[in-house]
Design a protein around this motif. Structure first.
Motif, mmCIF file in Angstrom:
data_model
loop_
_atom_site.group_PDB
_atom_site.id
_atom_site.type_symbol
_atom_site.label_atom_id
_atom_site.label_comp_id
_atom_site.label_asym_id
_atom_site.label_seq_id
_atom_site.Cartn_x
_atom_site.Cartn_y
_atom_site.Cartn_z
ATOM 1 N N GLU A 1 0.832 -1.202 0.000
ATOM 2 C CA GLU A 1 0.000 0.000 0.000
ATOM 3 C C GLU A 1 0.872 1.260 0.000
ATOM 4 N N LEU A 2 1.952 1.249 0.817
ATOM 5 C CA LEU A 2 2.849 2.406 0.867
ATOM 6 C C LEU A 2 3.603 2.562 -0.447
ATOM 7 N N ILE A 3 4.064 1.441 -1.014
ATOM 8 C CA ILE A 3 4.760 1.501 -2.302
ATOM 9 C C ILE A 3 3.840 2.114 -3.359
ATOM 10 N N THR A 4 2.592 1.689 -3.345
ATOM 11 C CA THR A 4 1.630 2.216 -4.314
ATOM 12 C C THR A 4 1.390 3.707 -4.084
ATOM 13 N N LYS A 5 1.254 4.104 -2.833
ATOM 14 C CA LYS A 5 1.007 5.520 -2.522
ATOM 15 C C LYS A 5 2.189 6.388 -2.952
ATOM 16 N N MET A 6 3.408 5.925 -2.671
ATOM 17 C CA MET A 6 4.593 6.701 -3.056
ATOM 18 C C MET A 6 4.711 6.797 -4.568
ATOM 19 N N VAL B 1 9.378 4.992 -9.699
ATOM 20 C CA VAL B 1 8.741 3.820 -10.304
ATOM 21 C C VAL B 1 8.555 2.759 -9.222
ATOM 22 N N GLY B 2 7.373 2.145 -9.166
ATOM 23 C CA GLY B 2 7.093 1.125 -8.165
ATOM 24 C C GLY B 2 6.918 -0.249 -8.783
ATOM 25 N N ILE B 3 7.476 -1.274 -8.113
ATOM 26 C CA ILE B 3 7.196 -2.659 -8.496
ATOM 27 C C ILE B 3 5.978 -3.088 -7.687
ATOM 28 N N ILE B 4 4.848 -3.273 -8.383
ATOM 29 C CA ILE B 4 3.570 -3.456 -7.708
ATOM 30 C C ILE B 4 2.747 -4.547 -8.419
#
Length: 287
Positions: A214-219, A226-229
């Motif tokens: 959730e934090l990775i997505t928010k950031m 770029v996020g690995i999600i």
């Protein structure tokens, strides 16, 4: 060794009548069988529980202590039998569902509130951990039902496919501040595979690590980089603002499954709960 329920019942009757012959008659068994049952109890306890006299029997000190506990033991056993039979025939019981915290936000059936309202005898608890830890907990009876990613076949497990997902690189093209920053969860096997895949063309120079999807997505949504999600997490929390970095980027295809031990389906409540998950239409696959 725990005494048989019949032996405890026999002993209670002897304690009431204070006479072996009369107790045997009331119980409808032969006197030698009753005497043998009492002797088995005495062997298990390692001491005598009745004192035989010419006019009947008296309880020893150990017998008096046993009498105080015997009826409670039988009552507890009756309650266990009643609960087991009730769970087999009615949708009742307490069930623990295990899944990663991010999976729980997008994989619980939309109809679950209705299911709970229609089955007031069912209570749920949720435990959150990595998929491999959830699988181990299901095998060891610590968790009843798991929602896990890419489970490995095991002889004690039933594995039912729910849907697919894709772990890949996401960004917010409207807000991204730096394409050199990568945000990811280092504990995920999918992340490690992706990093190895891009190792020769890796352009990232700065890394932000977090165990919270959730934090990775928010950031990522706020433009940190770029996020690995997982695709389902990106769509659930990304407010339709996140996109793949590129159409030809690598991605790790996940299979999301329901796992449980076959024995749990003897419970009507567990069986109905499993069907609720299996009947849910997880329409969109991210691959």
């Amino acid at each position: 060794m725990f005494p048989h329920a019949d032996e405890l019942n026999y002993f209670i009757e002897v304690a009431k009548t204070k006479n072996i012959s009369r107790a045997a008659e009331r119980l409808g068994i032969r006197q030698p069988s009753l005497s043998a049952a009492i002797k088995r109890l005495e062997r298990q306890l390692g001491t005598e529980i009745i004192i035989r006299e010419k006019t009947g029997v008296q309880l020893s000190r150990a017998g008096l202590r046993l009498l105080k506990s015997a009826q409670q033991l039988l009552d507890d056993w009756d309650e266990v039998k009643y609960s087991a039979l009730r769970e087999n025939k009615e949708a009742v019981g307490h069930f623990t569902i295990g899944c990663h915290s991010s999976i729980s936000l997008h994989m619980l059936p939309d109809s679950l509130p209705t299911f709970i309202a229609q089955n007031p005898g069912i209570e749920l608890s949720f435990q959150h951990a990595l998929s491999r830890e959830i699988v181990e907990a299901v095998i060891s009876w610590k968790i009843d039902i798991g929602i896990v990613v890419n489970p490995v076949s095991h002889p004690d497990l039933v594995i039912k496919h729910l849907c697919h997902d894709m772990v890949s690189f996401w960004h917010n093209p409207e807000k991204i501040q730096s394409r050199d920053v990568l945000i990811y969860d280092p504990a995920l096997m999918q992340t490690n595979w992706l990093l190895k895949t891009i190792s020769e063309s890796n352009r990232y120079k700065q890394y932000i690590r977090s165990s919270s999807h959730e934090l990775i997505t928010k950031m990522t949504l706020e433009g940190f980089g770029v996020g690995i999600i997982p695709g389902r997490v990106a769509q659930t929390h990304g407010r339709n603002q996140l996109e793949w970095v590129s159409k030809d980027q690598p991605g790790f295809k996940d299979e999301i499954c329901l796992v449980y031990r076959r024995e749990i389906t003897h419970s009507m409540g567990a069986k109905k709960l499993i069907e609720e998950f299996k009947l849910t239409n997880y329409e969109k696959n991210f691959y």
